[in-house]
Write a protein that holds these residues in place. Sequence first.
Motif, PDB file in Angstrom:
ATOM      1  N   ASN A 183       0.830  -1.210   0.000  1.00  0.00           N
ATOM      2  CA  ASN A 183       0.000   0.000   0.000  1.00  0.00           C
ATOM      3  C   ASN A 183       0.868   1.266   0.000  1.00  0.00           C
ATOM      4  O   ASN A 183       0.610   2.217  -0.751  1.00  0.00           O
ATOM      5  CB  ASN A 183      -0.903  -0.025   1.238  1.00  0.00           C
ATOM      6  N   ALA A 184       1.898   1.268   0.814  1.00  0.00           N
ATOM      7  CA  ALA A 184       2.804   2.428   0.853  1.00  0.00           C
ATOM      8  C   ALA A 184       3.500   2.612  -0.487  1.00  0.00           C
ATOM      9  O   ALA A 184       3.767   3.744  -0.914  1.00  0.00           O
ATOM     10  CB  ALA A 184       3.833   2.237   1.975  1.00  0.00           C
ATOM     11  N   LYS A 185       3.790   1.510  -1.174  1.00  0.00           N
ATOM     12  CA  LYS A 185       4.454   1.624  -2.471  1.00  0.00           C
ATOM     13  C   LYS A 185       3.509   2.219  -3.511  1.00  0.00           C
ATOM     14  O   LYS A 185       3.935   3.019  -4.352  1.00  0.00           O
ATOM     15  CB  LYS A 185       4.956   0.248  -2.934  1.00  0.00           C
ATOM     16  N   ILE A 186       2.240   1.867  -3.448  1.00  0.00           N
ATOM     17  CA  ILE A 186       1.283   2.477  -4.395  1.00  0.00           C
ATOM     18  C   ILE A 186       1.166   3.979  -4.105  1.00  0.00           C
ATOM     19  O   ILE A 186       1.069   4.778  -5.041  1.00  0.00           O
ATOM     20  CB  ILE A 186      -0.108   1.806  -4.345  1.00  0.00           C
ATOM     21  N   ASP A 187       1.204   4.349  -2.834  1.00  0.00           N
ATOM     22  CA  ASP A 187       1.200   5.796  -2.514  1.00  0.00           C
ATOM     23  C   ASP A 187       2.347   6.499  -3.253  1.00  0.00           C
ATOM     24  O   ASP A 187       2.146   7.563  -3.839  1.00  0.00           O
ATOM     25  CB  ASP A 187       1.381   6.017  -1.003  1.00  0.00           C
ATOM     26  N   ARG A 188       3.527   5.899  -3.197  1.00  0.00           N
ATOM     27  CA  ARG A 188       4.673   6.528  -3.866  1.00  0.00           C
ATOM     28  C   ARG A 188       4.508   6.490  -5.392  1.00  0.00           C
ATOM     29  O   ARG A 188       4.863   7.441  -6.086  1.00  0.00           O
ATOM     30  CB  ARG A 188       5.980   5.828  -3.460  1.00  0.00           C
ATOM     31  N   ASN A 189       3.966   5.385  -5.884  1.00  0.00           N
ATOM     32  CA  ASN A 189       3.774   5.283  -7.340  1.00  0.00           C
ATOM     33  C   ASN A 189       2.736   6.290  -7.852  1.00  0.00           C
ATOM     34  O   ASN A 189       2.826   6.736  -8.995  1.00  0.00           O
ATOM     35  CB  ASN A 189       3.349   3.868  -7.725  1.00  0.00           C
TER      36      ASN A 189
ATOM     37  N   VAL B 137       2.519   9.285  -7.012  1.00  0.00           N
ATOM     38  CA  VAL B 137       3.271  10.528  -7.258  1.00  0.00           C
ATOM     39  C   VAL B 137       4.193  10.365  -8.469  1.00  0.00           C
ATOM     40  O   VAL B 137       4.324  11.254  -9.309  1.00  0.00           O
ATOM     41  CB  VAL B 137       4.104  10.899  -6.006  1.00  0.00           C
ATOM     42  N   ARG B 138       4.801   9.171  -8.540  1.00  0.00           N
ATOM     43  CA  ARG B 138       5.813   8.924  -9.581  1.00  0.00           C
ATOM     44  C   ARG B 138       5.178   8.808 -10.965  1.00  0.00           C
ATOM     45  O   ARG B 138       5.774   9.210 -11.964  1.00  0.00           O
ATOM     46  CB  ARG B 138       6.523   7.612  -9.212  1.00  0.00           C
ATOM     47  N   PHE B 139       4.013   8.236 -11.029  1.00  0.00           N
ATOM     48  CA  PHE B 139       3.315   8.063 -12.311  1.00  0.00           C
ATOM     49  C   PHE B 139       1.953   8.751 -12.221  1.00  0.00           C
ATOM     50  O   PHE B 139       0.950   8.103 -11.926  1.00  0.00           O
ATOM     51  CB  PHE B 139       3.101   6.577 -12.629  1.00  0.00           C
ATOM     52  N   PRO B 140       1.927  10.056 -12.465  1.00  0.00           N
ATOM     53  CA  PRO B 140       0.643  10.773 -12.326  1.00  0.00           C
ATOM     54  C   PRO B 140      -0.396  10.169 -13.257  1.00  0.00           C
ATOM     55  O   PRO B 140      -0.072   9.683 -14.344  1.00  0.00           O
ATOM     56  CB  PRO B 140       0.996  12.208 -12.754  1.00  0.00           C
TER      57      PRO B 140
END
Lengths: 114, 114, 114, 114
Positions: free
Chosen positions: A91-97, A99-102
Amino acid sequence: MTLDDLIQRLREFADARDWEPFHTPKNLVMALSGEVGELTALFQWLTPEESAAAMRNPELRPDVVDEIADVTLYLVRLADMLGVDLLDAANAKIDRNEVRFPRKANREGEAGGN
Amino acid sequence: MTLDDLIQRLREFADARDWEPFHTPKNLVMALSGEVGELTALFQWLTPEESAAAMRNPELRPDVVDEIADVTLYLVRLADMLGVDLLDAANAKIDRNEVRFPRKANREGEAGGN
Amino acid sequence: MTLDDLIQRLREFADARDWEPFHTPKNLVMALSGEVGELTALFQWLTPEESAAAMRNPELRPDVVDEIADVTLYLVRLADMLGVDLLDAANAKIDRNEVRFPRKANREGEAGGN
Amino acid sequence: MTLDDLIQRLREFADARDWEPFHTPKNLVMALSGEVGELTALFQWLTPEESAAAMRNPELRPDVVDEIADVTLYLVRLADMLGVDLLDAANAKIDRNEVRFPRKANREGEAGGN
């Protein structure tokens, strides 16, 4: 069966066979990698379209389910031995993704006026 | 956050970016394999003992969690695109492994008589 | 048997079986990955020390040689289909690694006066 | 540059950096697996047709050559540490594959009679 149940069942399985000494993260990463290799082999000669229909192929279907299961078992066991919560980490990785892939620009029409 | 929530979030993530056409099982197996490769690289020069202490290493810890997350995301997405229930598949596989790898001889005798 | 002989033999092998259409780089990378997975599985539960003695284990030895061979076959075939010269590519990479990982400081004594 | 030259160069490279203690077969298999993962990632979203044209893509080409080189370096080093002759092993495996996968029916009849 929840993920927590699965974690618990794998602990008991390993404990009942005295396998814990073998379950270092290094060894489990290798076991995970080996199972992903077997899963990969099932798809290697398929076209992308054939791969999308793999579950309608009665010869392939049980092997795919079996290899997906093996990958899951080693991933869950590895995370447990490391003390990583798989769902929190994912879940935390999707949060970062996010931002990374608008996401694409707002689709006009779809949003009805926004 | 349950596994079902994660599946749903990944569907929305892919849909919002028009990534679904890329998410064939063949491609997702390769993506899973690539992430397992990155996870493997984190452990390749560690001794088994160092690997067991990886989460107490402040430089290594965030990378391990990050790669475990990536592996989880692709495995969950692959299973969803194939229509495989990860927990059911894993549980059924342990059932088969219970037969294939019998547990050690009853420990009661061990404990009672030695 | 040189590497060029091996490349040629693999071309004839694939041609005689009409396998060329399956030998896209994408498929061959997956086949390579699957074979590396099988090789990994042979070493997953071994200690580093046991792995160093693998070739003195008469049960393990033939499997190790067999999996190393499979990995080699797919790597050589992949490079041939891509038009990459394996030895040139490897040599050029070591040139770059010489810069990236400088050798240890000159070992005094060893060099006899430098 | 022959394969023997490459083996020798890798020995000197590892020796000059005191890396030999890290180069157990277990560790080298993991390093090989990690590099194959990086190679896989380059092809994961490509169609088979795009993968066949990878070397005509100026952005992709150097990365493909670089990852092929890394895979080669670890495979050659692993075989050297195990004492396996890569070319002999590969050649013997094709001998076995010739039996396992017979070539198509003789093409002469095909050509002569149609």
